[in-house]
Design a protein around this motif. Structure first.
Motif, PDB file in Angstrom:
ATOM      1  N   PHE A  55       0.804  -1.223   0.000  1.00 34.16           N
ATOM      2  CA  PHE A  55       0.000   0.000   0.000  1.00 34.16           C
ATOM      3  C   PHE A  55       0.841   1.279   0.000  1.00 34.16           C
ATOM      4  N   GLN A  56       1.869   1.328   0.817  1.00 35.22           N
ATOM      5  CA  GLN A  56       2.660   2.551   0.976  1.00 35.22           C
ATOM      6  C   GLN A  56       3.372   2.937  -0.315  1.00 35.22           C
ATOM      7  N   ASP A  57       3.190   4.198  -0.734  1.00 32.37           N
ATOM      8  CA  ASP A  57       3.868   4.743  -1.921  1.00 32.37           C
ATOM      9  C   ASP A  57       3.745   3.848  -3.154  1.00 32.37           C
ATOM     10  N   ASN A  58       2.601   3.179  -3.291  1.00 32.65           N
ATOM     11  CA  ASN A  58       2.362   2.284  -4.416  1.00 32.65           C
ATOM     12  C   ASN A  58       1.661   3.076  -5.523  1.00 32.65           C
ATOM     13  N   PRO A  59       2.271   3.193  -6.705  1.00 36.64           N
ATOM     14  CA  PRO A  59       1.641   3.982  -7.774  1.00 36.64           C
ATOM     15  C   PRO A  59       0.333   3.390  -8.296  1.00 36.64           C
ATOM     16  N   THR A  60       0.033   2.128  -7.962  1.00 38.56           N
ATOM     17  CA  THR A  60      -1.227   1.529  -8.402  1.00 38.56           C
ATOM     18  C   THR A  60      -2.315   1.598  -7.325  1.00 38.56           C
ATOM     19  N   VAL A  71     -10.942   8.777   3.119  1.00 36.54           N
ATOM     20  CA  VAL A  71     -12.210   8.050   3.057  1.00 36.54           C
ATOM     21  C   VAL A  71     -12.148   6.743   2.281  1.00 36.54           C
ATOM     22  N   GLY A  72     -11.132   6.543   1.445  1.00 34.63           N
ATOM     23  CA  GLY A  72     -11.111   5.334   0.641  1.00 34.63           C
ATOM     24  C   GLY A  72      -9.844   5.183  -0.159  1.00 34.63           C
ATOM     25  N   MET A  73      -9.920   4.325  -1.168  1.00 33.63           N
ATOM     26  CA  MET A  73      -8.757   4.045  -2.002  1.00 33.63           C
ATOM     27  C   MET A  73      -9.205   3.660  -3.402  1.00 33.63           C
ATOM     28  N   VAL A  74      -8.427   4.092  -4.391  1.00 34.36           N
ATOM     29  CA  VAL A  74      -8.565   3.605  -5.755  1.00 34.36           C
ATOM     30  C   VAL A  74      -7.363   2.713  -6.035  1.00 34.36           C
ATOM     31  N   SER A  75      -7.542   1.782  -6.956  1.00 40.10           N
ATOM     32  CA  SER A  75      -6.444   0.865  -7.271  1.00 40.10           C
ATOM     33  C   SER A  75      -6.487   0.510  -8.751  1.00 40.10           C
ATOM     34  N   ALA A  76      -5.413  -0.079  -9.209  1.00 40.35           N
ATOM     35  CA  ALA A  76      -5.316  -0.587 -10.578  1.00 40.35           C
ATOM     36  C   ALA A  76      -4.498  -1.869 -10.539  1.00 40.35           C
ATOM     37  N   TYR A  77      -4.867  -2.804 -11.390  1.00 41.58           N
ATOM     38  CA  TYR A  77      -4.134  -4.066 -11.453  1.00 41.58           C
ATOM     39  C   TYR A  77      -4.248  -4.632 -12.858  1.00 41.58           C
ATOM     40  N   TYR A  78      -3.254  -5.416 -13.226  1.00 42.44           N
ATOM     41  CA  TYR A  78      -3.229  -6.021 -14.555  1.00 42.44           C
ATOM     42  C   TYR A  78      -3.876  -7.399 -14.519  1.00 42.44           C
ATOM     43  N   ASP A  79      -4.935  -7.555 -15.295  1.00 40.06           N
ATOM     44  CA  ASP A  79      -5.604  -8.856 -15.401  1.00 40.06           C
ATOM     45  C   ASP A  79      -4.724  -9.889 -16.085  1.00 40.06           C
ATOM     46  N   ASP A  80      -3.782  -9.436 -16.887  1.00 40.80           N
ATOM     47  CA  ASP A  80      -2.933 -10.354 -17.640  1.00 40.80           C
ATOM     48  C   ASP A  80      -1.531 -10.493 -17.045  1.00 40.80           C
ATOM     49  N   GLY A  81      -1.372 -10.101 -15.773  1.00 39.35           N
ATOM     50  CA  GLY A  81      -0.096 -10.283 -15.092  1.00 39.35           C
ATOM     51  C   GLY A  81       1.037  -9.518 -15.737  1.00 39.35           C
ATOM     52  N   ALA A  82       2.144 -10.215 -15.995  1.00 38.75           N
ATOM     53  CA  ALA A  82       3.366  -9.588 -16.490  1.00 38.75           C
ATOM     54  C   ALA A  82       3.256  -9.049 -17.915  1.00 38.75           C
ATOM     55  N   LEU A  83       2.207  -9.387 -18.650  1.00 40.59           N
ATOM     56  CA  LEU A  83       2.049  -8.854 -20.004  1.00 40.59           C
ATOM     57  C   LEU A  83       1.769  -7.348 -19.996  1.00 40.59           C
ATOM     58  N   ASP A  88      -7.294  -3.131 -15.108  1.00 39.63           N
ATOM     59  CA  ASP A  88      -8.583  -2.934 -14.454  1.00 39.63           C
ATOM     60  C   ASP A  88      -8.389  -2.003 -13.267  1.00 39.63           C
ATOM     61  N   VAL A  89      -9.459  -1.296 -12.914  1.00 41.09           N
ATOM     62  CA  VAL A  89      -9.425  -0.394 -11.766  1.00 41.09           C
ATOM     63  C   VAL A  89     -10.402  -0.872 -10.707  1.00 41.09           C
ATOM     64  N   GLY A  90     -10.175  -0.394  -9.493  1.00 46.16           N
ATOM     65  CA  GLY A  90     -11.078  -0.660  -8.390  1.00 46.16           C
ATOM     66  C   GLY A  90     -11.188   0.575  -7.518  1.00 46.16           C
ATOM     67  N   ILE A  91     -12.226   0.601  -6.711  1.00 46.12           N
ATOM     68  CA  ILE A  91     -12.447   1.707  -5.783  1.00 46.12           C
ATOM     69  C   ILE A  91     -13.203   1.188  -4.573  1.00 46.12           C
ATOM     70  N   THR A  92     -12.823   1.691  -3.408  1.00 40.87           N
ATOM     71  CA  THR A  92     -13.550   1.398  -2.182  1.00 40.87           C
ATOM     72  C   THR A  92     -13.644   2.667  -1.347  1.00 40.87           C
ATOM     73  N   ILE A  93     -14.855   3.017  -0.962  1.00 47.87           N
ATOM     74  CA  ILE A  93     -15.070   4.043   0.046  1.00 47.87           C
ATOM     75  C   ILE A  93     -15.360   3.251   1.317  1.00 47.87           C
ATOM     76  N   ALA A 107     -13.685  10.507  -7.645  1.00 50.39           N
ATOM     77  CA  ALA A 107     -12.395   9.837  -7.433  1.00 50.39           C
ATOM     78  C   ALA A 107     -12.055   8.908  -8.592  1.00 50.39           C
ATOM     79  N   LEU A 108     -13.030   8.129  -9.041  1.00 53.36           N
ATOM     80  CA  LEU A 108     -12.751   7.198 -10.137  1.00 53.36           C
ATOM     81  C   LEU A 108     -12.517   7.943 -11.444  1.00 53.36           C
ATOM     82  N   GLU A 109     -13.199   9.043 -11.646  1.00 53.15           N
ATOM     83  CA  GLU A 109     -12.964   9.860 -12.835  1.00 53.15           C
ATOM     84  C   GLU A 109     -11.537  10.424 -12.819  1.00 53.15           C
ATOM     85  N   LEU A 110     -11.101  10.923 -11.670  1.00 52.20           N
ATOM     86  CA  LEU A 110      -9.720  11.408 -11.538  1.00 52.20           C
ATOM     87  C   LEU A 110      -8.718  10.283 -11.782  1.00 52.20           C
ATOM     88  N   TRP A 111      -9.004   9.114 -11.221  1.00 53.10           N
ATOM     89  CA  TRP A 111      -8.094   7.971 -11.294  1.00 53.10           C
ATOM     90  C   TRP A 111      -7.949   7.454 -12.733  1.00 53.10           C
TER      91      TRP A 111
END
Length: 179
Positions: A55-60, A71-83, A88-93, A107-111
C-alpha cells in the motif's frame, strides 16, 4: 467537496488500517468481492508487512481524500499479469457515511484520467458483480461500456451472481472527461 488522490505515506499507515481494516464486519466488505472471503489484516500485519509492501507509496493505489479526510482508495491491477496490457481499476469508500455523496464518481474519474495519462494503453476496465448495484451505477455514470456478463460464477449468501465487466477506450474517455 474537494476530492484528492494521493499515495499512502508511511505515517498514514495506522490511520488507513483503522479506516479500512479495523472492523472485521465492515459494511464495505459485503460489497467488495465478498465471495472471495478475504481476511482483514491485523494491525500488526498491516503496519509491518502488508501496508508497507503493498500500500505505501504504491503507484497503483491512491488514497481518496474528501475535504481533507481519508475516506477510501482507488487501485489498478493487470488482469494479464506480467504482459501489462489489460488494466482494471477498483475503488472502495470504506466509511459508509460517505456513500452516495458523489465521492466515488469524482475519485474514479480522476483515477482513470490519471492512469490514461501515465500508462499508454487503449483500454481500462472495471470488474464487479451483479449484486453490487452501486458499482454498476458508478460504472454507467462514467459512461463505461458493459463489455461482458459472465453468468452465475460468483457465489455469495446462498446464491449465484454474475461477474460484470465494464470498460472504456482512451479516446472515448477523453471525449467526455476533460480532467
Amino acid at each position: 467537496m474537494e476530492i484528492v488522490l494521493k499515495p499512502l505515506e508511511h505515517d498514514q499507515l495506522d490511520a488507513f488500517w483503522q479506516l479500512a481494516f479495523s472492523d472485521p464486519h465492515a459494511e464495505w466488505a459485503q460489497w467488495n468481492g465478498p465471495y472471495f472471503h478475504d481476511e482483514m489484516p491485523s494491525r500488526r500485519e498491516f503496519l509491518t508487512t502488508m501496508g508497507v509492501d503493498e500500500f505505501q507509496d504504491n503507484p497503483t493505489r491512491q488514497v481518496i481524500w474528501a475535504n481533507g479526510v481519508m475516506v477510501g482508495m482507488v487501485s489498478a491491477y493487470y488482469d494479464d499479469g506480467a504482459l501489462l496490457r489489460w488494466l482494471d481499476v477498483g475503488i472502495t469508500i470504506y466509511d459508509a457515511s460517505y456513500w452516495g455523496k458523489g465521492i466515488g464518481k469524482t475519485a474514479l474519474e480522476l483515477w482513470i484520467s490519471h492512469l490514461f495519462r501515465q500508462i499508454n494503453l487503449p483500454h481500462i476496465g472495471l470488474t464487479t458483480w451483479s449484486g453490487n448495484k452501486r458499482m454498476l451505477g458508478l460504472a454507467e455514470s462514467l459512461d463505461m461500456t458493459l463489455e461482458a456478463r459472465v453468468r452465475q460464477v460468483r457465489y455469495w449468501k446462498g446464491q449465484y451472481w454474475d461477474s460484470i465487466k465494464y470498460g472504456v477506450l482512451r479516446d472515448e474517455w477523453f471525449e467526455k472527461h476533460q480532467l
